[in-house]
Design an enzyme around this catalytic site. Structure first.
Site, short mmCIF file in Angstrom:
data_model
loop_
_atom_site.label_atom_id
_atom_site.label_comp_id
_atom_site.label_asym_id
_atom_site.label_seq_id
_atom_site.Cartn_x
_atom_site.Cartn_y
_atom_site.Cartn_z
N ARG A 43 35.00 34.12 20.31
CA ARG A 43 35.18 32.84 19.61
C ARG A 43 33.92 32.00 19.64
O ARG A 43 33.80 31.03 18.88
CB ARG A 43 36.32 32.05 20.26
CG ARG A 43 37.68 32.71 20.13
CD ARG A 43 38.74 31.93 20.88
NE ARG A 43 38.96 30.62 20.28
CZ ARG A 43 39.94 30.32 19.42
NH1 ARG A 43 40.79 31.27 19.06
NH2 ARG A 43 40.09 29.13 18.94
N ASP A 229 48.00 45.73 39.35
CA ASP A 229 46.57 45.82 39.10
C ASP A 229 45.98 47.14 39.56
O ASP A 229 45.08 47.70 38.92
CB ASP A 229 45.84 44.65 39.78
CG ASP A 229 44.39 44.53 39.34
OD1 ASP A 229 44.12 44.69 38.14
OD2 ASP A 229 43.53 44.25 40.21
N HIS A 234 45.45 52.91 38.81
CA HIS A 234 44.41 53.64 39.54
C HIS A 234 44.99 54.58 40.59
O HIS A 234 44.70 55.78 40.61
CB HIS A 234 43.45 52.67 40.23
CG HIS A 234 42.69 51.79 39.29
ND1 HIS A 234 42.30 52.20 38.04
CD2 HIS A 234 42.22 50.52 39.43
CE1 HIS A 234 41.63 51.22 37.45
NE2 HIS A 234 41.58 50.20 38.27
#
Length: 488
Positions: A43, A229, A234
């Protein structure tokens, strides 16, 4: 081959910390096709030259060995451009399409380094602008969704405008040299495969530890937590790499089919195992390398009453013939005692002891795959040193290790995780990327944990920053007669 790489979120943290340095390393190594353009999208109101200057200034923060010289950056910068976009405005996608048509490329890569909430919007709009043709590839950064339902919604939207072969769900751990060498170790050598099963392996431990706190990502992390997360993507991908059956070949779907079988074989959670085999923690104030650090709840952007976990330890089992009864331990956390990620395969002891070992020696045969801060393999054995005998004449054994350091062995030949994965996207190789059914199965397995925590009024267990997490994590593994590597 010519390519265009459109980097949505081109001024963001991920762009300058990981993606741009990886692209520069590929350029430095001569691996990045020279007929390429890299267009940052955000932006901010910037010209091409201003964007190049911004990226140049950010390179001062990367590792010294990865920083470009003035001459190197001047050549790399010729590939860089910028386009201001409001990702909710269809007219801006038309402007992007017009820019790409100025010089059509063989491959167009759309890298979405944005908030996950924008994934569906961007994919829908690139389709409206006609940018979803067969030469387009879209890279989606994790976390892909917040739970199983949101993950499915994103996948359904993306698949409605792109084929599965055009979607690259990235997990940078799969690009690490040590993970690649784990596949090579297992499937390129005959040495370990006969031992890679329950008859010879006592337990497997996966550790992903960080000394860092949430840094400037407090607001994001507080709505995400360690389970979403780190564990859901992972850690479970590492578990699959360790536990999967040999694929029939090295093609993408053959590998991903075997990983999916592992995820489907994970024992489902019960109320008992959820209470006994899952530990969540949150760091309190403490010290890292002698410097005081604040508690998680005092970090910028974090709710002062937050119940978000910064640490997870859990015990999993895989219900199949190869792994029945072998515990897999996973732990990950922030503000821990070290920056360390590794997989530890602990083999069973010799069935009949004819040698003596020192009383304080708890080390047996184990294979350690180091992921960070260094990449390599360690094989721990017991051996007899010179003149080492028990007083009764029985030979005395001591621990020794064979150590393969990939930095020393491969040197400049090594390729970083993001560099490897970005080149794979440009080349259209899906082997190291995650398929939608894998992701959904991973979410399905962790969702009972999330549900239990959402209905649990108790806060996560506190642990002091600079330690290895709550004592309950040690108690969990000790119930099986084992211990984490730093405690043995």
């Amino acid at each position: 081959m010519s390519f265009d790489l459109i980097l949505f979120g081109g001024t963001g943290d991920l762009a300058w910390r990981k993606i741009m340095p990886a692209l520069f390393q590929a350029f430095r190594h001569g691996s990045l096709p020279v007929e390429g353009r890299i267009v940052g999208v955000a932006r901010d109101d910037l010209s091409d030259e201003q964007y190049r200057a911004l990226i140049k200034s950010r390179f001062d923060s990367v590792e010294l060995a990865k920083r470009p010289s003035e001459e190197e950056f001047a050549r790399f910068a010729q590939m860089l451009g910028y386009l201001r976009m409001d990702l909710s405005n269809p007219a801006d996608y038309a402007a992007l399409a017009a820019r790409l048509q100025e010089r059509p490329a063989d491959v167009v890569v759309m890298y979405l380094a944005t908030a996950p909430g924008l994934f569906t919007t961007v994919c829908e709009q690139i389709a409206v602008a006609g940018l979803n043709g067969p030469t387009t590839r879209v890279v989606l950064e994790k976390p892909l969704g917040h739970d199983l339902a949101s993950n499915r919604a994103i996948n359904q939207t993306v698949r409605s405008v792109l084929t599965e072969q055009q979607i690259f769900r990235i997990d940078h751990y799969l690009g690490k040299p040590s993970v690649q060498n784990l596949f090579a170790l297992r499937f390129g050598n005959a040495l370990f495969e006969p031992l890679w099963r329950r008859e010879h392996i006592a337990n497997i431990q996966i550790t992903i530890a960080e000394e860092l706190g949430v840094e400037k990502r407090g607001a994001f992390y507080d709505s995400t937590g360690a389970l979403r997360d780190m564990v859901q993507n992972h850690a479970l991908q590492l578990l699959c790499a360790v536990a999967m059956e040999p694929p029939i070949n090295a093609h993408a779907d053959a590998i991903r089919d075997e990983k999916l079988k592992v995820l489907r074989s994970l024992k489902p959670w019960t109320p008992e195992t959820l209470s006994q085999h899952v530990v969540r923690g949150q760091y309190a104030a403490g010290a890292i390398k002698g410097e005081a650090v604040p508690a998680y709840r005092h970090e910028p952007g974090v709710n002062p009453d937050s119940r978000t976990e910064t640490f997870v330890a859990l015990r999993a089992e895989i219900a199949n013939w190869r792994w029945a009864g072998v515990p897999f331990y996973i732990r990950t956390g922030k503000r821990l005692a070290g920056h360390d990620a590794h997989i530890e395969v602990n083999f069973r002891p010799a069935p009949h002891a004819i040698f003596n070992t020192p009383q304080n020696c708890s080390e047996g045969n184990r294979l350690v795959i180091n992921l960070q801060p260094r990449d390599g393999l360690e094989l721990h054995l017991l051996a007899q040193g010179a003149n080492q005998r028990h007083r009764h004449g029985t030979p005395m054994l001591q621990p020794v290790q064979l150590d393969l350091d990939f930095d020393k062995r491969f040197g400049t030949e090594r390729v970083g995780a993001y560099e490897r994965l970005l080149l794979d996207v440009i080349d259209g190789r899906l082997n190291l990327f995650v398929r939608s059914d894998e992701q959904e199965e991973a979410w399905r397995w962790v969702e009972p944990i999330l549900d239990r925590w959402s209905n649990d009024p108790t806060a996560p267990r506190a642990y002091a920053a600079g330690t290895w997490g709550p004592s309950a994590a040690s108690a969990m593994i000790a119930r099986d007669g084992f211990c984490w590597s730093e405690e043995c």
